[in-house]
Structure formats: C-alpha cells, structure tokens
Design a protein around this motif. Structure first.
Motif, PDB file in Angstrom:
ATOM      1  N   ALA A 206      -1.889  13.976  -0.770  1.00 39.19           N
ATOM      2  CA  ALA A 206      -3.230  13.405  -0.740  1.00 39.19           C
ATOM      3  C   ALA A 206      -4.051  13.969  -1.778  1.00 39.19           C
ATOM      4  O   ALA A 206      -3.720  15.198  -2.429  1.00 39.19           O
ATOM      5  CB  ALA A 206      -3.943  13.830   0.529  1.00 39.19           C
ATOM      6  N   VAL A 207      -5.010  13.331  -2.351  1.00 37.80           N
ATOM      7  CA  VAL A 207      -6.005  13.720  -3.477  1.00 37.80           C
ATOM      8  C   VAL A 207      -7.393  13.542  -3.192  1.00 37.80           C
ATOM      9  O   VAL A 207      -7.721  12.690  -2.141  1.00 37.80           O
ATOM     10  CB  VAL A 207      -5.622  13.119  -4.885  1.00 37.80           C
ATOM     11  N   LEU A 208      -8.270  14.202  -3.950  1.00 38.10           N
ATOM     12  CA  LEU A 208      -9.793  14.027  -3.620  1.00 38.10           C
ATOM     13  C   LEU A 208     -10.283  13.096  -4.679  1.00 38.10           C
ATOM     14  O   LEU A 208      -9.967  13.240  -5.893  1.00 38.10           O
ATOM     15  CB  LEU A 208     -10.516  15.542  -3.754  1.00 38.10           C
TER      16      LEU A 208
ATOM     17  N   PHE B 248     -13.992  11.253  -0.886  1.00 41.63           N
ATOM     18  CA  PHE B 248     -13.232  11.127   0.163  1.00 41.63           C
ATOM     19  C   PHE B 248     -11.500  11.448  -0.068  1.00 41.63           C
ATOM     20  O   PHE B 248     -11.461  11.723  -1.364  1.00 41.63           O
ATOM     21  CB  PHE B 248     -12.863   9.307   0.243  1.00 41.63           C
ATOM     22  N   ILE B 249     -10.830  11.884   0.807  1.00 43.20           N
ATOM     23  CA  ILE B 249      -9.665  12.068   0.680  1.00 43.20           C
ATOM     24  C   ILE B 249      -8.921  10.870   0.798  1.00 43.20           C
ATOM     25  O   ILE B 249      -8.856  10.057   1.530  1.00 43.20           O
ATOM     26  CB  ILE B 249      -8.830  12.926   1.921  1.00 43.20           C
ATOM     27  N   VAL B 250      -7.873  10.804  -0.294  1.00 44.34           N
ATOM     28  CA  VAL B 250      -6.993   9.331  -0.251  1.00 44.34           C
ATOM     29  C   VAL B 250      -5.390   9.867  -0.257  1.00 44.34           C
ATOM     30  O   VAL B 250      -5.023  10.684  -0.793  1.00 44.34           O
ATOM     31  CB  VAL B 250      -7.327   8.466  -1.560  1.00 44.34           C
ATOM     32  N   TYR B 251      -4.736   9.107   0.776  1.00 42.14           N
ATOM     33  CA  TYR B 251      -3.440   9.501   0.721  1.00 42.14           C
ATOM     34  C   TYR B 251      -2.525   8.564  -0.148  1.00 42.14           C
ATOM     35  O   TYR B 251      -2.587   7.204  -0.040  1.00 42.14           O
ATOM     36  CB  TYR B 251      -3.005   9.075   2.159  1.00 42.14           C
TER      37      TYR B 251
ATOM     38  N   ARG C  96       6.300   9.399  15.832  1.00 44.37           N
ATOM     39  CA  ARG C  96       5.771  10.064  14.494  1.00 44.37           C
ATOM     40  C   ARG C  96       4.535   9.741  14.142  1.00 44.37           C
ATOM     41  O   ARG C  96       4.096   8.674  14.554  1.00 44.37           O
ATOM     42  CB  ARG C  96       6.831   9.718  13.493  1.00 44.37           C
ATOM     43  N   MET C  97       3.921  10.339  13.088  1.00 44.89           N
ATOM     44  CA  MET C  97       2.509  10.116  12.859  1.00 44.89           C
ATOM     45  C   MET C  97       2.579   9.474  11.345  1.00 44.89           C
ATOM     46  O   MET C  97       3.319   9.452  10.654  1.00 44.89           O
ATOM     47  CB  MET C  97       1.932  11.342  12.536  1.00 44.89           C
ATOM     48  N   PHE C  98       1.873   8.404  11.444  1.00 41.88           N
ATOM     49  CA  PHE C  98       1.366   7.682   9.874  1.00 41.88           C
ATOM     50  C   PHE C  98       0.116   7.866   9.405  1.00 41.88           C
ATOM     51  O   PHE C  98      -0.911   7.805  10.179  1.00 41.88           O
ATOM     52  CB  PHE C  98       1.724   6.199  10.279  1.00 41.88           C
ATOM     53  N   ALA C  99      -0.137   8.170   8.355  1.00 41.77           N
ATOM     54  CA  ALA C  99      -1.278   7.993   7.712  1.00 41.77           C
ATOM     55  C   ALA C  99      -1.126   6.966   6.745  1.00 41.77           C
ATOM     56  O   ALA C  99      -0.447   7.233   5.473  1.00 41.77           O
ATOM     57  CB  ALA C  99      -1.843   9.328   6.939  1.00 41.77           C
ATOM     58  N   GLU C 100      -1.706   5.674   6.562  1.00 43.29           N
ATOM     59  CA  GLU C 100      -1.179   4.797   5.662  1.00 43.29           C
ATOM     60  C   GLU C 100      -1.490   5.193   4.176  1.00 43.29           C
ATOM     61  O   GLU C 100      -2.455   5.663   4.064  1.00 43.29           O
ATOM     62  CB  GLU C 100      -2.091   3.480   5.992  1.00 43.29           C
ATOM     63  N   VAL C 101      -0.567   4.974   3.396  1.00 44.33           N
ATOM     64  CA  VAL C 101      -0.888   5.233   2.044  1.00 44.33           C
ATOM     65  C   VAL C 101      -2.089   4.380   1.515  1.00 44.33           C
ATOM     66  O   VAL C 101      -2.229   3.003   1.646  1.00 44.33           O
ATOM     67  CB  VAL C 101       0.283   4.795   1.112  1.00 44.33           C
TER      68      VAL C 101
END
Length: 246
Positions: free
Chosen positions: A97-99, A103-106, A117-122
C-alpha cells in the motif's frame, strides 16, 4: 541536471505538503530562491504537472496521474515476489500500500492459499488511521504533517476499536517507530487483524507491506518474529526501488 533535480525537489515539496502549497512553503521545504521556484513552476504548469489554484497556491497537476498510474502498476509487478515470500512466511494474505493524498491505496496483493482468507482489492482506497499500513505511512512523517492529515480526514470510527483522536494516534505512532511495525487489531474491520512494516527508499518510508487475516490466526503468530522476517523482505524490496539500484 541541476534544473531537473530542483524541479523534482519542487514536486516532492508539494507532495509532502499534502499536494498543494504556497510559494513560501515550497521555499521553506526546498531552500530554493523564490525566483528559481517561480521559473520551475511556470515550466511545470505548462506541462500539466502543476496547477495554480484561485488563491495562488500551487497544487500537483493532472499530468502526474498518468505517470503515477503507470508507476504504481510497475511497482505492483516488482512487489509480487516479495509479497509471495510474505505469504510463505505467514500463511496469510500479503499487501502493498502507498499513501496518495489523504488515502491509503492498495497497489498489489498476493492472497493466502487458505480457504478462509482476507482480501483488500487492489485499487481500494481507505483512510490511514484505522489500518496498519496507514499507521506505518504516517508514523515516519513529520508530526505536524500527520496531524494535519488526520484532522483533515476527521478520523471516523470504523469499529469500536478504531482510534479516533489525534493524541492517542500520535502515541500509537511512537509505539510503531519504537518496535518497527504497526498493528490493526480490528480497527478497520472487526475480526480482521493486520501487521504492517515500512518499505524504505533510503531514509524515506515510501510504502507499507502487510499481512492480514482472521484475528485468531494472526494472534496465534509470534508478532515480533513475523515482523523481523517481514522487515527483511521489505528491506530487499526497498533496495530494488532505490535510485541506486538502477
């Protein structure tokens, strides 16, 4: 070459100010003379990399969006083998992730091989205060800049565990810097825990890498041992991003 370096200094100063700044703020950040900054800004304005607001402040321009989108995609590709190593280390989903602005963006992910399992969509954008990656990306920024961002976003409560005041969050940043990693203990989503470490380009923290999963599985891991392994992986990735690596 000096002009190129100074133009990049101006763009980085704008980024460090949250994307916009006055001429005097840019001068304070860069140490460049006003006349030099003004000339550089005129060129950047003509190319669309900077825009001028109605209050005469300068802001990062739309021309950077195209470059940034391509760069993020490339960084995501470069991160894949390192994220894969984090999955092998933890058994859980790994993220980069970047700032961007507030906002934080994955920007990249390698999923856990486990059925649950966990997902944080790109491409997903979240506020930083309730995530481990966000804490990492703010903890090594100047305190004034971090507080300004937190006050601007309002730190909304995501779960009963979310930190929603700047004082406790600054104390949390102290803990993050001392131990070298950040935790999200159900602060963004109940039942999901996350551990994140910084990715450094020299002295700067430019990204965060994390592993996330069901709370009971993350809590069963030795956090300090996991963090040590993750930090080694993040250090190797950061070395690839460093200008010296070219």
């Amino acid at each position: 070459m000096q002009s190129v370096e100074r133009a990049l200094d101006v763009l980085e100063a704008l980024a460090e100010q949250g994307g916009e700044a006055s001429l005097s703020e840019i001068a304070a950040r860069t140490g460049l003379p006003y006349g030099t900054i003004h000339r550089l800004l005129q060129t950047l304005l003509s190319r669309g990399y900077v825009r001028q607001e109605s209050d005469r402040r300068y802001a990062l321009g739309g021309g950077l969006v195209r470059l940034g989108g391509v760069a993020e995609g490339m960084v995501g590709v470069w991160a894949q083998p390192h994220l894969t190593r984090m999955v092998e280390l933890s058994g859980e989903t790994a993220n980069l992730a970047v700032l961007e602005g507030d906002f934080i963006v994955y920007v990249a992910q390698v999923p856990s091989p486990r059925r649950l399992r966990m997902f944080a969509e790109v491409g997903r954008r979240v506020l930083p205060h309730s995530t481990a990656v966000g804490k990492v990306l703010l903890a090594w920024r100047a305190a004034h800049d971090a507080v300004t961002l937190l006050e601007r976003t309002g730190m909304p409560r995501r779960t009963p565990n979310t930190i929603t005041a700047t004082g406790p969050m600054l104390a949390e940043f102290d803990v993050v810097r001392d131990r070298g990693y950040a935790l999200d203990l159900g602060e963004e989503e109940l039942g999901v825990h996350c551990l994140a470490v910084p990715v450094r380009d020299g002295d700067r923290v430019v990204a965060a890498m994390s592993v996330s999963g069901p709370a009971e599985r993350i809590d069963a891991l030795d956090r300090d041992e996991l963090a040590r392994g993750m930090l080694k992986i993040a250090e190797a990735f950061g070395a690839e991003l460093s200008p010296a690596a070219g």
